[in-house]
Scaffold this motif. Sequence first.
Motif: not given
Length: 228
Positions: A132-146
Amino acid sequence: MSLLEIAGLETFYGASQALFSVELDVAEGEVVALMGRNGMGKTTTIRSILALNPARSGTIHFAGRETQAMRPHRIARLGIGLVPEGRRCFPNLTVAENLSAAARPGRWSLAEINGLFPRLAERRDQMARTLSGGEQQMLAIGRALMTNPRLLILDEATEGLAPVIRHDIWTVIRTLKAEGQSILIVDKTLAELLPSTDRCFVLEKGTTVWTGRPADLTPELQDRYLGV
Ligand code: ATP
């Protein structure tokens, strides 16, 4: 010196000037909000920090280095993790692959991100495009944190998302703040933003017009600078 220090920033799109005089600084461990009505220059400021729209004049220092003449990937590697407006993940990689592709050594590993975002952990083997859009946003934050950034930049990270997802993302932002993560954030949800913020910078027509603590951003000032 602050982690990020911007002075007299001017940025153009072709012949059209978008930023006239942006002043902004973020200290180590601080959460700073970049505010202002639509079109006032928030996204352009962020793009200038990463030289995606390079500064025409002024100075940008990050982690003690003058960065305005550097290339975007070099600036990012100094320790800036950007979650851009409109989130960007690799649609045909799985959640875990998206996260692993961004990994650099430090506090945040795949296991840590799974702990921070249980919804992502449940979907670790799904293609990013099926989220979902929200999960993709979480993934984008996760990627930045990684990338284990010294500064995390969030541009409208909760915009247009379902309330339950917004709530989860704000919880994560507060967790990061409590851990001492330096964050520069643009978000229109003042009720969530102000209590999560140490200092605010307000832009009007590409110029910093107000700086202060969220408690000093009175309803009158909010109306003047942010009201529609
Ligand atoms: P929003 O909340 O709507 O994203 P913003 O504060 O982030 O607003 P910017 O997107 O930085 O504002 O826009 C600042 C100015 O630069 C505006 O006048 C906008 O019209 C202009 N601008 C933004 N992107 C471009 C572009 N690609 N080409 C030309 N002008 C642009």
